[in-house]
Design a protein around this motif. Structure first.
Motif, short mmCIF file in Angstrom:
data_model
loop_
_atom_site.label_atom_id
_atom_site.label_comp_id
_atom_site.label_asym_id
_atom_site.label_seq_id
_atom_site.Cartn_x
_atom_site.Cartn_y
_atom_site.Cartn_z
N ASP A 212 0.77 -1.05 0.02
CA ASP A 212 -0.11 0.13 -0.21
C ASP A 212 0.95 1.13 -0.19
O ASP A 212 0.56 2.26 -0.68
CB ASP A 212 -0.93 0.26 1.24
N THR A 213 1.87 1.25 0.65
CA THR A 213 2.91 2.28 0.74
C THR A 213 4.07 1.73 0.43
O THR A 213 4.50 0.47 -0.06
CB THR A 213 3.09 2.90 2.36
N ASP A 214 5.04 2.62 -0.17
CA ASP A 214 6.27 2.62 -0.70
C ASP A 214 7.36 1.58 0.40
O ASP A 214 7.72 2.18 1.12
CB ASP A 214 6.89 3.77 -1.15
N PRO A 215 7.65 0.36 -0.40
CA PRO A 215 8.68 0.04 0.47
C PRO A 215 10.01 0.58 0.57
O PRO A 215 10.65 0.18 1.54
CB PRO A 215 8.96 -1.33 -0.30
N VAL A 216 10.37 1.62 -0.15
CA VAL A 216 11.68 2.27 -0.04
C VAL A 216 11.47 3.22 1.28
O VAL A 216 12.35 3.30 1.93
CB VAL A 216 12.00 3.08 -1.39
N ALA A 217 10.24 3.87 1.48
CA ALA A 217 10.08 4.50 2.47
C ALA A 217 10.10 3.75 4.07
O ALA A 217 10.57 4.18 4.97
CB ALA A 217 8.71 5.11 2.60
N THR A 218 9.62 2.55 3.86
CA THR A 218 9.73 1.68 4.83
C THR A 218 11.29 1.30 5.38
O THR A 218 11.74 1.54 6.45
CB THR A 218 9.17 0.07 4.81
N ALA A 219 11.90 1.06 4.29
CA ALA A 219 13.37 0.94 4.26
C ALA A 219 14.04 1.98 4.96
O ALA A 219 15.05 1.87 5.96
CB ALA A 219 13.87 0.50 3.08
N VAL A 220 13.84 3.11 4.61
CA VAL A 220 14.57 4.48 5.12
C VAL A 220 14.15 4.62 6.36
O VAL A 220 14.97 4.83 7.32
CB VAL A 220 13.93 5.67 4.20
N TRP A 221 12.96 4.24 6.94
CA TRP A 221 12.70 4.67 8.25
C TRP A 221 13.54 3.54 9.12
O TRP A 221 13.95 3.94 10.26
CB TRP A 221 11.07 4.03 8.66
N CYS A 222 13.86 2.26 8.88
CA CYS A 222 14.45 1.22 9.31
C CYS A 222 15.98 1.99 9.35
O CYS A 222 16.48 1.60 10.18
CB CYS A 222 14.39 0.05 8.60
N ALA A 223 16.33 2.14 8.13
CA ALA A 223 17.84 2.80 8.17
C ALA A 223 18.10 3.70 9.08
O ALA A 223 18.91 3.88 9.73
CB ALA A 223 18.07 3.29 6.74
N VAL A 224 16.97 4.88 9.18
CA VAL A 224 17.35 5.97 10.19
C VAL A 224 17.36 5.41 11.57
O VAL A 224 17.97 5.92 12.23
CB VAL A 224 16.30 6.99 9.74
N ARG A 225 16.60 4.75 11.82
CA ARG A 225 16.45 4.15 13.36
C ARG A 225 17.95 3.27 13.60
O ARG A 225 18.23 3.42 14.81
CB ARG A 225 15.29 3.13 13.46
#
Length: 288
Positions: A212-225
């Protein structure tokens, strides 16, 4: 692939969207977001650009990656402008990953760039941390594909249709695309008629079984954390804006016992331009 060539390839998508009653202006705006990408697989109709498996040739002195070896590709063999990524003109890219999601968003892979002329040494492909002591990992790795990779020039549209916001209603259509949900559904219905078959994709938009949402955005959230916790990134700044990141590669493993898994390698565009492939973050989506 030029913008004109991409629009020609997207003809079946356009026809189905218009036949479904989506206004032409909305369809045209969605098509404007198209990105060129390369589909890599044994059955693709383009040149040989690498392979799944094969010998693991790492630069001399490079630490052995923590995750299993997946594939290698030769940038010099890729057709010109097959993606819109600032890829090196030559050298090899090695991809590593384990296609499982343990639910905590940890980095599950890496990428190694080997510039042309670099001294390399062959390593044991089964030499990563867990292999000798875990039967399950051995069974999974035994199913990793071992085949030639040919490249087909392809076009990619967003598979996702929503962005998350901090307040209610929490999810809204992609900015500028009020019909994004309908358009993403049309793309899902037509993409297999437009794109070549293959397990590996270079560039383009990310996909997964539930998107539903961009998998890249999910990966970015994980990378930032993970960077903030000091577990990834080498202490260097990491952008929290998905626009600063790109999908480097995506792999659909098709492994028994890990059905529904998709691996995404994402990288900051600035790091990619600087050849900092060591700053690639790897996530796995799995719908068991």
């Amino acid at each position: 692939m030029t913008p004109e060539e991409m629009r020609d390839r997207l003809g079946p998508f356009r026809d189905k969207a218009l036949a479904g009653g989506i206004p032409v202006a909305d369809v045209e705006r969605w098509m404007d977001t198209a990105r060129p990408c390369a589909t890599l697989g044994e059955q693709a109709d383009g040149p040989v650009v690498g392979r799944f498996g094969g010998p693991l040739l790492l630069p001399v002195g490079t630490p052995h990656p923590f995750h299993p070896f997946v594939a290698s590709m030769d940038f010099a063999a890729l057709p010109a402008d097959v993606t819109d990524l600032p890829l090196p003109p030559n050298g090899h890219l090695l991809l590593f990953a384990y296609p499982e999601n343990f639910g905590d968003g940890e980095c599950m892979g890496s990428a190694v760039y080997v510039p042309t002329g670099t001294a390399v040494e062959e390593r044991d492909k089964e030499g990563w941390a867990w292999f000798e002591d875990d039967e399950e990992y051995q069974e999974v790795f035994a199913q990793f594909p071992q085949e030639t990779l040919r490249a087909a020039a392809d076009v990619s549209l967003p598979y996702h249709s929503w962005v998350e916001i901090p307040e209610e209603p929490r999810w809204v259509p992609l900015p500028g695309h009020p019909r994004s949900e309908e358009l993403a559904e049309v793309w899902a219905d037509t993409c297999e008629d437009i794109s070549a078959p293959g397990q590996l994709q270079l560039g383009g938009y990310a996909d997964q079984e539930a998107v539903d949402t961009d998998p890249v955005a999910t990966a970015v959230w994980c990378a930032v954390r993970e960077a903030a916790a000091g577990r990834w990134g080498g202490g260097e700044p990491v952008s929290d804006d998905p626009a600063d990141w790109a999908l480097l590669a995506e792999w659909n493993p098709w492994i028994d016992g890990l059905e529904g898994a998709t691996v995404h390698w994402v990288v900051q565009r600035a790091d990619l331009a600087a050849r900092r492939f060591d700053r690639t973050y790897t996530t796995v989506f799995r719908n068991p």
